[in-house]
Design an enzyme around this catalytic site. Structure first.
Site, PDB file in Angstrom:
ATOM      1  N   ASP A 209     -17.084  -7.369  19.011  1.00 22.63           N
ATOM      2  CA  ASP A 209     -17.155  -6.076  19.686  1.00 22.63           C
ATOM      3  C   ASP A 209     -16.826  -6.264  21.173  1.00 22.63           C
ATOM      4  O   ASP A 209     -16.079  -7.169  21.514  1.00 22.63           O
ATOM      5  CB  ASP A 209     -18.540  -5.449  19.431  1.00 22.63           C
ATOM      6  CG  ASP A 209     -18.504  -3.930  19.504  1.00 22.63           C
ATOM      7  OD1 ASP A 209     -18.032  -3.405  20.524  1.00 22.63           O
ATOM      8  OD2 ASP A 209     -18.930  -3.260  18.547  1.00 22.63           O
ATOM      9  N   ASP A 210     -17.385  -5.415  22.055  1.00 22.82           N
ATOM     10  CA  ASP A 210     -17.036  -5.548  23.473  1.00 22.82           C
ATOM     11  C   ASP A 210     -17.350  -6.949  23.998  1.00 22.82           C
ATOM     12  O   ASP A 210     -18.381  -7.527  23.681  1.00 22.82           O
ATOM     13  CB  ASP A 210     -17.812  -4.532  24.318  1.00 22.82           C
ATOM     14  CG  ASP A 210     -17.351  -3.097  24.078  1.00 22.82           C
ATOM     15  OD1 ASP A 210     -16.218  -2.902  23.605  1.00 22.82           O
ATOM     16  OD2 ASP A 210     -18.137  -2.177  24.359  1.00 22.82           O
ATOM     17  N   GLY A 231     -11.852  -9.378  20.364  1.00 24.24           N
ATOM     18  CA  GLY A 231     -12.970  -8.495  20.640  1.00 24.24           C
ATOM     19  C   GLY A 231     -12.446  -7.159  21.124  1.00 24.24           C
ATOM     20  O   GLY A 231     -11.261  -6.866  20.960  1.00 24.24           O
ATOM     21  N   HIS A 232     -13.334  -6.364  21.733  1.00 25.16           N
ATOM     22  CA  HIS A 232     -12.935  -5.019  22.140  1.00 25.16           C
ATOM     23  C   HIS A 232     -12.746  -4.867  23.642  1.00 25.16           C
ATOM     24  O   HIS A 232     -12.700  -3.756  24.157  1.00 25.16           O
ATOM     25  CB  HIS A 232     -13.935  -3.983  21.619  1.00 25.16           C
ATOM     26  CG  HIS A 232     -13.966  -3.899  20.117  1.00 25.16           C
ATOM     27  ND1 HIS A 232     -14.816  -3.088  19.427  1.00 25.16           N
ATOM     28  CD2 HIS A 232     -13.239  -4.547  19.172  1.00 25.16           C
ATOM     29  CE1 HIS A 232     -14.617  -3.226  18.115  1.00 25.16           C
ATOM     30  NE2 HIS A 232     -13.677  -4.120  17.948  1.00 25.16           N
ATOM     31  N   GLY A 233     -12.688  -5.974  24.357  1.00 31.81           N
ATOM     32  CA  GLY A 233     -12.384  -5.900  25.777  1.00 31.81           C
ATOM     33  C   GLY A 233     -13.586  -5.622  26.651  1.00 31.81           C
ATOM     34  O   GLY A 233     -14.730  -5.689  26.209  1.00 31.81           O
TER      35      GLY A 233
END
Ligand SMILES: *[C@@H]1O[C@H](CO)[C@@H](O)[C@H](O)[C@H]1NC(C)=O
Ligand SMILES: *[C@@H]1O[C@H](CO)[C@@H](O)[C@H](O)[C@H]1NC(C)=O
Ligand SMILES: *[C@@H]1O[C@H](CO)[C@@H](O)[C@H](O)[C@H]1NC(C)=O
Ligand SMILES: *[C@@H]1O[C@H](CO)[C@@H](O)[C@H](O)[C@H]1NC(C)=O
Length: 396
Positions: A209-210, A231-233
């Site tokens: 995730d983030d 991941g989501h940055g």
């Protein structure tokens, strides 16, 4: 938990850079054993010691159950985690595995590993899809920890977030390594919120995730030389999902690399927000992108799985935001999207020296805006929107 003052111990002090006057409280359980009660007892003893104390978890692999290490302590305390602690694979009732609470003057270092053993738990986690779900434990929580330095620690396979920080003041994370598979749900690397003065420096975060997420009430965060991906940055928000949220201000993300992430640097707020806060002074500078989808994104219509009323504009005000020196490759054509609230257009957004390439067949890269007139400086590749562009029907 013996105390040793031998020559070899002094040598170890020097090796670890421990100040010679810190009393060492060592976990002496054999490798492979469960150290939950030994660690709790040792922590409490060290915490009550009148001068500086170190709790040492030596090299080796240990089982560790839910544990809450609570201050205030009588003097600064350090935990030297040299070994690996492994969580139980079963899901427990609490929202954390390891928690540090109300400690002032805290150090956690030693090169060791928190292994959350998340694999079995991920299969039953659906919190990324719905409000109503069974919350899995966060691997390591820091609640109201102040004047702290967390250095050279690894977090593996957390069941939920790897690290969560709330109520911190003056806290630094340095040389942190975070690893979980790209597909693991809700495994944010480091989530910070309701704190003042956090630095995250020279770290590597590869998760599902983030990489780093910033919650409401965060003031003065510096993220520097962090490599993320997959991941989501790096994300400010989501903001506005709940009532009683606090303003966000003073976020700087500099000299970071994002690779193979689903987003680059973004700010996301819910429409029909339950609160009317301001997020200001958010600056992203000198960011290298390698195959990043949605490299630059302001999304004030963040509404996953239709959990909100998209018709109502977000009531979160975004003010004094900049994206500068951001370069590299995008994994999709939407290189820059600035979707601001139609109720509260973004104010003072600066975009400078952007050079993002997309080589896919549906290219070239695009730069779209709504409810914002960004101040442009230096290079803009792709070409920037020069005025607010109306939204296309069906555009998210
Ligand atoms: C911040 O915390 C560190 C410990 O990590 C401490 O040495 C330093 O004095 C603190 N700074 C302030 C301004 O309190
Ligand atoms: C970022 O990196 C540049 C070039 O490597 C360096 O000059 C600058 O001081 C760095 N900035 C920060 C805030 O670390
Ligand atoms: C680009 O990133 C995506 C994840 O966003 C990944 O699935 C894909 O394999 C990456 N492509 C390359 C060439 O690394
Ligand atoms: C935005 O920046 C301007 C100019 O630097 C400053 O006067 C203003 O107080 C800032 N607003 C917020 C909400 O930070």
């Amino acid at each position: 938990m013996g105390v040793h003052f031998g020559i070899s111990t002094l040598f170890v002090f020097c090796l670890l850079g421990l100040s010679a006057n810190a009393k060492v409280f060592k976990i002496t359980s054999p490798t492979g054993s469960d150290i939950t009660s030994a660690l709790l007892k040792t922590f409490n003893e060290a915490c009550q010691f009148p001068t500086k104390a170190t709790v040492m978890i030596p090299k080796g692999e240990y089982k560790l159950g839910e544990i809450e290490m609570v201050g205030p302590c009588k003097a600064p305390i350090r935990i030297a985690l040299q070994g690996t602690v492994k969580a139980d694979g079963n899901i427990k009732g609490k929202d954390f595995w390891v928690a540090f609470k109300k400690i002032n003057g805290f150090k956690l270092n030693g090169g060791g590993v928190f292994d959350g053993e998340g694999n079995a738990a991920w299969r039953v986690n659906n919190c990324h899809k719905t409000f109503e779900c069974k919350k899995l434990p966060i691997s390591v929580r820091f609640d109201f920890v102040t004047d702290a330095k967390i250095r050279g620690i690894t977090s593996l396979d957390s069941k939920n977030f790897h690290i969560n920080v709330i109520g911190a003041k003056n806290m630094t994370f340095e040389d942190i390594k975070i690893v979980a598979p790209a597909g693991s749900p809700n495994t944010d690397g480091i989530h910070v919120g309701r704190s003042d003065g956090i630095k995250i420096i020279n770290s590597f975060i590869s998760t599902g995730d983030d990489c780093i997420s910033v919650g409401d009430g965060m003031r003065n965060l510096l993220v520097e030389r962090v490599t993320c991906g997959p991941g989501h940055g790096i994300s400010v928000g989501s903001l506005g999902r709940y009532g009683h949220e606090e303003d966000v201000t003073g976020i700087r993300v500099v000299n970071c690399t994002l690779q193979n992430t689903d987003n680059g640097v973004r700010i996301k707020t819910w429409p029909s927000a339950k609160c009317a806060t301001t997020a200001s002074e958010i600056h992203f500078e000198n960011i290298l992108l390698k195959n990043v989808s949605n490299p630059i994104l302001i999304d004030q219509e963040y509404c996953p799985w239709n959990q909100c009323n998209k018709q109502k504009p977000s009531t979160i005000k975004l003010v004094n935001i900049s994206f500068k020196k951001i370069r590299g490759t995008s994994g999709n054509k939407d290189a820059v999207k600035l979707l601001c609230s139609k109720g509260y257009p973004c104010k003072n957004v600066e975009i400078g020296d952007i050079n993002i390439k997309y080589t896919g067949a549906d290219g070239p890269a695009t730069f779209s805006c709504s409810n914002v007139s960004p101040k442009l400086k230096g290079t803009q590749v792709p070409k920037a929107c020069s005025s607010p562009v109306p939204k296309l029907p069906g555009q998210k």
